[in-house]
Design an enzyme around this catalytic site. Structure first.
Site, PDB file in Angstrom:
ATOM      1  N   HIS A  45      28.323  14.423  26.084  1.00 24.21           N
ATOM      2  CA  HIS A  45      28.223  15.828  26.457  1.00 24.21           C
ATOM      3  C   HIS A  45      27.691  15.916  27.882  1.00 24.21           C
ATOM      4  O   HIS A  45      27.296  14.903  28.471  1.00 24.21           O
ATOM      5  CB  HIS A  45      27.315  16.588  25.489  1.00 24.21           C
ATOM      6  CG  HIS A  45      27.970  16.884  24.175  1.00 24.21           C
ATOM      7  ND1 HIS A  45      29.227  17.441  24.070  1.00 24.21           N
ATOM      8  CD2 HIS A  45      27.533  16.710  22.893  1.00 24.21           C
ATOM      9  CE1 HIS A  45      29.548  17.596  22.804  1.00 24.21           C
ATOM     10  NE2 HIS A  45      28.543  17.143  22.063  1.00 24.21           N
ATOM     11  N   ALA A  46      27.674  17.131  28.421  1.00 26.99           N
ATOM     12  CA  ALA A  46      27.266  17.292  29.822  1.00 26.99           C
ATOM     13  C   ALA A  46      25.912  16.640  30.087  1.00 26.99           C
ATOM     14  O   ALA A  46      25.732  15.977  31.102  1.00 26.99           O
ATOM     15  CB  ALA A  46      27.229  18.777  30.180  1.00 26.99           C
ATOM     16  N   GLU A  47      24.954  16.844  29.184  1.00 25.20           N
ATOM     17  CA  GLU A  47      23.670  16.162  29.288  1.00 25.20           C
ATOM     18  C   GLU A  47      23.162  15.750  27.922  1.00 25.20           C
ATOM     19  O   GLU A  47      23.426  16.433  26.917  1.00 25.20           O
ATOM     20  CB  GLU A  47      22.596  17.047  29.952  1.00 25.20           C
ATOM     21  CG  GLU A  47      22.436  16.847  31.442  1.00 25.20           C
ATOM     22  CD  GLU A  47      23.369  17.722  32.232  1.00 25.20           C
ATOM     23  OE1 GLU A  47      23.508  17.480  33.446  1.00 25.20           O
ATOM     24  OE2 GLU A  47      23.957  18.641  31.654  1.00 25.20           O
ATOM     25  N   THR A  48      22.410  14.658  27.931  1.00 28.73           N
ATOM     26  CA  THR A  48      21.600  14.269  26.783  1.00 28.73           C
ATOM     27  C   THR A  48      20.153  14.227  27.258  1.00 28.73           C
ATOM     28  O   THR A  48      19.850  13.635  28.306  1.00 28.73           O
ATOM     29  CB  THR A  48      22.026  12.909  26.227  1.00 28.73           C
ATOM     30  OG1 THR A  48      23.372  13.005  25.746  1.00 28.73           O
ATOM     31  CG2 THR A  48      21.124  12.473  25.083  1.00 28.73           C
ATOM     32  N   HIS A  78      20.067  23.710  30.266  1.00 27.54           N
ATOM     33  CA  HIS A  78      20.494  23.855  28.877  1.00 27.54           C
ATOM     34  C   HIS A  78      19.926  22.753  27.985  1.00 27.54           C
ATOM     35  O   HIS A  78      19.589  23.003  26.820  1.00 27.54           O
ATOM     36  CB  HIS A  78      22.026  23.924  28.779  1.00 27.54           C
ATOM     37  CG  HIS A  78      22.734  22.624  28.736  1.00 27.54           C
ATOM     38  ND1 HIS A  78      23.016  21.894  29.872  1.00 27.54           N
ATOM     39  CD2 HIS A  78      23.228  21.902  27.695  1.00 27.54           C
ATOM     40  CE1 HIS A  78      23.656  20.790  29.525  1.00 27.54           C
ATOM     41  NE2 HIS A  78      23.807  20.774  28.218  1.00 27.54           N
TER      42      HIS A  78
END
Length: 272
Positions: A45-48, A78
């Site tokens: 995903h975009a960030e972890t 987010h």
């Protein structure tokens, strides 16, 4: 260890911006960076977000880092919201939580209605000339271009109108040459009666994210830009990605408050 996928800046599953959240047991240090990056790549995903508890009595409660599938980033809204949501909904921590990060101590404060407010540094905006080739890469002529400073690392580009933002289909390879992380495209809302004051989309090819669904850090730049234009400290932004999401912003000088909701959609066990 339990690992969760949380949709942030939304009140319903399968919208907003998904983030991986991993709460680590070790209170002394993070695991090896290679392992952290591999987990982020696996989550994809975009960030972890990776967080571990800190000893009591310090300036922060948890240490927090964020990784895209390709690299570590200095600021992520987010995934911070997602982490605060997990801490609250699991009962691990009630009330405000202080995160020690590469961008200083960030405070997340839950409300009774389930929303979380993040206290982030306001991005310093510097007007710059449009770089050669930016219009061609973005697919439209910029009205205003601003540098957002080192924590955000984007170009903030105002375009003609909301319809233009929705219609953008940039050349991502060409766009990557114009900033450290990417480009925030924005315009004033066509009809504020719809419940938002400005619209944006965020393209981050340099960190492995073609288009980010909802970007908290970008709103630390969007808030001062649109608050000055619209003459109000409190605004609501719509990020018009396919998943979409809304961020309430309140400008407080060198700090920007970002408010949104989050929903846990997946919970499992990390075995690696």
């Amino acid at each position: 260890m339990r690992i969760r996928i949380v949709d942030a800046f939304t009140d319903r599953p399968f919208s907003g911006n998904p983030a991986g959240v991993l709460l680590l047991n070790d209170a002394d240090a993070f695991p090896d960076d290679t392992w952290l990056q591999n987990v982020a790549l696996e989550v994809n995903h975009a960030e972890t977000a990776f967080a571990h508890p800190l000893p009591e009595g310090g300036e922060a409660d948890w240490a927090l880092r964020w990784f895209t599938p390709a690299t570590e980033v200095a600021l992520c809204g987010h995934a911070t919201l997602a982490t605060a949501h997990v801490l609250r909904t699991t009962g691990i921590q009630e009330g405000p939580v202080r995160f020690a990060t590469r961008s200083g101590v960030l405070v997340a404060t839950p409300a009774a209605d389930g929303s979380v407010t993040l206290d982030f540094p306001t991005a310093p905006l510097t007007r710059v000339d449009p770089p050669p080739g930016l219009a061609e890469a973005l697919g439209t002529e910029p009205l205003t271009v601003l540098d957002t400073g080192p924590n955000v690392g984007d170009l903030l580009v105002e375009v003609a109108d909301e319809k233009t933002v929705h219609a953008l289909s940039p050349d991502l390879k060409a766009l990557a040459a114009h900033s450290e992380r990417g480009v925030i495209a924005t315009a004033r809302a066509e009809d504020p009666a719809r419940g938002y004051d400005f619209v944006s989309r965020c393209f981050f090819p340099n960190v492995g994210i073609d288009e980010d669904p909802v970007t908290g850090s970008a709103h630390t730049a969007l808030a001062p830009f649109w608050s000055e234009r619209l003459g109000r400290p409190g605004l609501t932004g719509l990020q018009a990605s396919p998943r979409s999401g809304r961020v309430r912003t309140e400008l407080r000088g060198d700090r920007t408050l970002l408010t949104g909701r989050a929903v846990t959609v997946i919970e499992g066990e990390l075995l690696a």
